[in-house]
Enzyme design. Structure first.
Site, PDB file in Angstrom:
ATOM      1  N   ASN A 125       6.065   3.096   8.540  1.00 32.60           N
ATOM      2  CA  ASN A 125       5.583   4.056   7.550  1.00 32.60           C
ATOM      3  C   ASN A 125       4.084   3.836   7.354  1.00 32.60           C
ATOM      4  OD1 ASN A 125       5.144   5.781   5.429  1.00 32.60           O
ATOM      5  ND2 ASN A 125       6.072   4.439   3.887  1.00 32.60           N
ATOM      6  N   LYS A 156       2.036   5.528   5.660  1.00 33.31           N
ATOM      7  CA  LYS A 156       1.537   5.976   4.353  1.00 33.31           C
ATOM      8  C   LYS A 156       0.272   6.828   4.561  1.00 33.31           C
ATOM      9  CE  LYS A 156       3.437   1.755   2.504  1.00 33.31           C
ATOM     10  NZ  LYS A 156       3.863   1.121   1.313  1.00 33.31           N
ATOM     11  N   HIS A 214      10.850   8.127  -0.781  1.00 33.99           N
ATOM     12  CA  HIS A 214      10.160   6.829  -0.783  1.00 33.99           C
ATOM     13  C   HIS A 214       9.788   6.485  -2.225  1.00 33.99           C
ATOM     14  CE1 HIS A 214       7.146   3.747  -0.113  1.00 33.99           C
ATOM     15  NE2 HIS A 214       7.692   3.576   1.078  1.00 33.99           N
ATOM     16  N   GLU A 235       7.239   5.286  -3.517  1.00 32.12           N
ATOM     17  CA  GLU A 235       5.896   5.710  -3.948  1.00 32.12           C
ATOM     18  C   GLU A 235       5.910   7.173  -4.373  1.00 32.12           C
ATOM     19  OE1 GLU A 235       3.781   4.353  -0.494  1.00 32.12           O
ATOM     20  OE2 GLU A 235       4.146   2.282  -1.104  1.00 32.12           O
ATOM     21  N   GLU A 252      15.074  -0.166   0.072  1.00 33.11           N
ATOM     22  CA  GLU A 252      13.730  -0.682  -0.156  1.00 33.11           C
ATOM     23  C   GLU A 252      13.559  -1.097  -1.620  1.00 33.11           C
ATOM     24  OE1 GLU A 252      10.809   0.671   2.994  1.00 33.11           O
ATOM     25  OE2 GLU A 252      10.757   2.187   1.446  1.00 33.11           O
ATOM     26  N   GLY A 276       4.957  -3.516  -0.370  1.00 33.26           N
ATOM     27  CA  GLY A 276       3.504  -3.706  -0.432  1.00 33.26           C
ATOM     28  C   GLY A 276       3.088  -4.892  -1.292  1.00 33.26           C
ATOM     29  N   SER A 332       7.893  -5.347   2.662  1.00 32.70           N
ATOM     30  CA  SER A 332       7.118  -6.483   3.172  1.00 32.70           C
ATOM     31  C   SER A 332       7.773  -7.157   4.387  1.00 32.70           C
ATOM     32  CB  SER A 332       6.851  -7.509   2.069  1.00 32.70           C
ATOM     33  OG  SER A 332       6.083  -6.908   1.032  1.00 32.70           O
ATOM     34  N   GLY A 378       5.923  -0.868   6.264  1.00 29.48           N
ATOM     35  CA  GLY A 378       4.664  -0.271   5.844  1.00 29.48           C
ATOM     36  C   GLY A 378       3.492  -1.003   6.476  1.00 29.48           C
TER      37      GLY A 378
HETATM   38  C1  PEP Z   1       7.225   1.011   2.987  1.00 27.21           C
HETATM   39  O1  PEP Z   1       6.194   1.644   2.858  1.00 27.21           O
HETATM   40  O2  PEP Z   1       8.284   1.618   3.111  1.00 27.21           O
HETATM   41  C2  PEP Z   1       7.178  -0.451   2.993  1.00 27.21           C
HETATM   42  C3  PEP Z   1       8.284  -1.106   3.125  1.00 27.21           C
HETATM   43  O3  PEP Z   1       5.927  -1.027   2.879  1.00 27.21           O
HETATM   44  P1  PEP Z   1       5.574  -2.567   3.136  1.00 27.21           P
HETATM   45  O4  PEP Z   1       6.229  -2.971   4.422  1.00 27.21           O
HETATM   46  O5  PEP Z   1       4.089  -2.611   3.208  1.00 27.21           O
HETATM   47  O6  PEP Z   1       6.131  -3.347   1.979  1.00 27.21           O
END
Ligand code: PEP
Length: 250
Positions: free
Chosen positions: A10, A12, A95, A97, A165, A171, A211, A232
């Site tokens: 992803n 973003k 998502h 966010e 998630e 993040g 993460s 991400g």
């Molecule tokens: C995401 O954006 O779905 C995500 C899991 O981000 P990150 O891996 O940076 O935590």
């Protein structure tokens, strides 16, 4: 039936067209002999570049959002037919966010899931609890509610992926432990089984996201109920994304 394993990056709101070209050229060799499917979830403005660069390989392209109406007065929105036409095969829906910053609700997530599946796109539906909800001990209630509402009106799970998630892990550099992640993914499978039956539930791809990186991917991806990852930050570095793809074995 065993679930398809899928590693999805992803991006973003990152990468111009030139950066997209460079990153994809570096990801292509890493994805070439992958045991899993590889998906890149790119900004709308990078979709065409991504589709053109990947159409002969085994990388699929996803959008990060869509609208549920076919067309009309929805300034700034993109319809599922527009995504299909440009060559996207997947769309990420719900998502955290988008839920956190853009007013996405369980109900809009459901409308988008239904619209996307009807148009022939595959969906990656994101669910997960906040830190506060985990600390209150209501992770299962939250995740079950998100899953059940997202899937209202969905007859077959063939083109559906669910990404667990936890919001507190996205993040933040704080990853769920292998056991924590697997426990909720197994719970999601149980929830789906109650609605769609054993065979659909056991064939459903459930990803973990939060993460995931080159160091922790192997442990997470070895868990029995985790069938891939939504990544991400680490998906923006071809080297790290390549390590995660390689860690996703059959
Ligand atoms: C995401 O954006 O779905 C995500 C899991 O981000 P990150 O891996 O940076 O935590």
């Amino acid at each position: 039936m065993k679930p398809r394993k899928i590693i999805a990056g992803n991006w973003k709101m990152n990468n111009t067209r030139a950066q997209t070209r460079e990153l994809i050229e570096n990801i292509i060799p890493k994805a070439e002999n992958a045991a899993c499917e590889v998906v890149i979830c790119v900004p709308f403005t990078d979709l065409e570049t991504a589709v053109n660069l990947t159409h002969t390989g085994n990388i699929r392209v996803a959008a990060q959002n869509c609208h549920f109406e076919k067309s009309g007065a929805f300034t700034g929105e993109i319809s599922v037919d527009m995504l299909k036409e440009i060559g996207a095969e997947y769309v990420v829906i719900g998502h955290s966010e988008r839920r956190q910053y853009f007013g996405e609700t369980d109900v809009t997530v459901n409308k988008k899931v239904v619209a996307a599946l009807e148009s022939g796109l595959s969906v990656i539906v994101c669910v997960g609890e906040t830190l506060d909800e985990r600390e209150q001990g209501i992770t299962r209630e939250v995740v079950a509610r998100q899953v059940k509402i997202a899937l209202i009106g969905v007859k077959s799970l063939e083109n559906t992926v669910i990404a667990y998630e936890p919001v507190w892990a996205i993040g933040t550099g704080k990853t769920a432990t292998d056991d924590q992640a697997n426990e909720v993914c197994a719970f999601i499978r149980e929830t789906v089984k109650d609605i769609y039956g054993e065979s659909a539930a056991s064939g459903l791809t459930i990803q973990y996201g939060g993460s995931m990186n080159a160091k922790n991917a192997a442990g997470l991806l070895a868990q029995p109920d985790i069938n891939g990852g939504l990544i991400g930050g680490a998906s923006l570095k071809a080297e790290d994304f390549g390590v995660i793809i390689a860690a996703c074995t059959l």
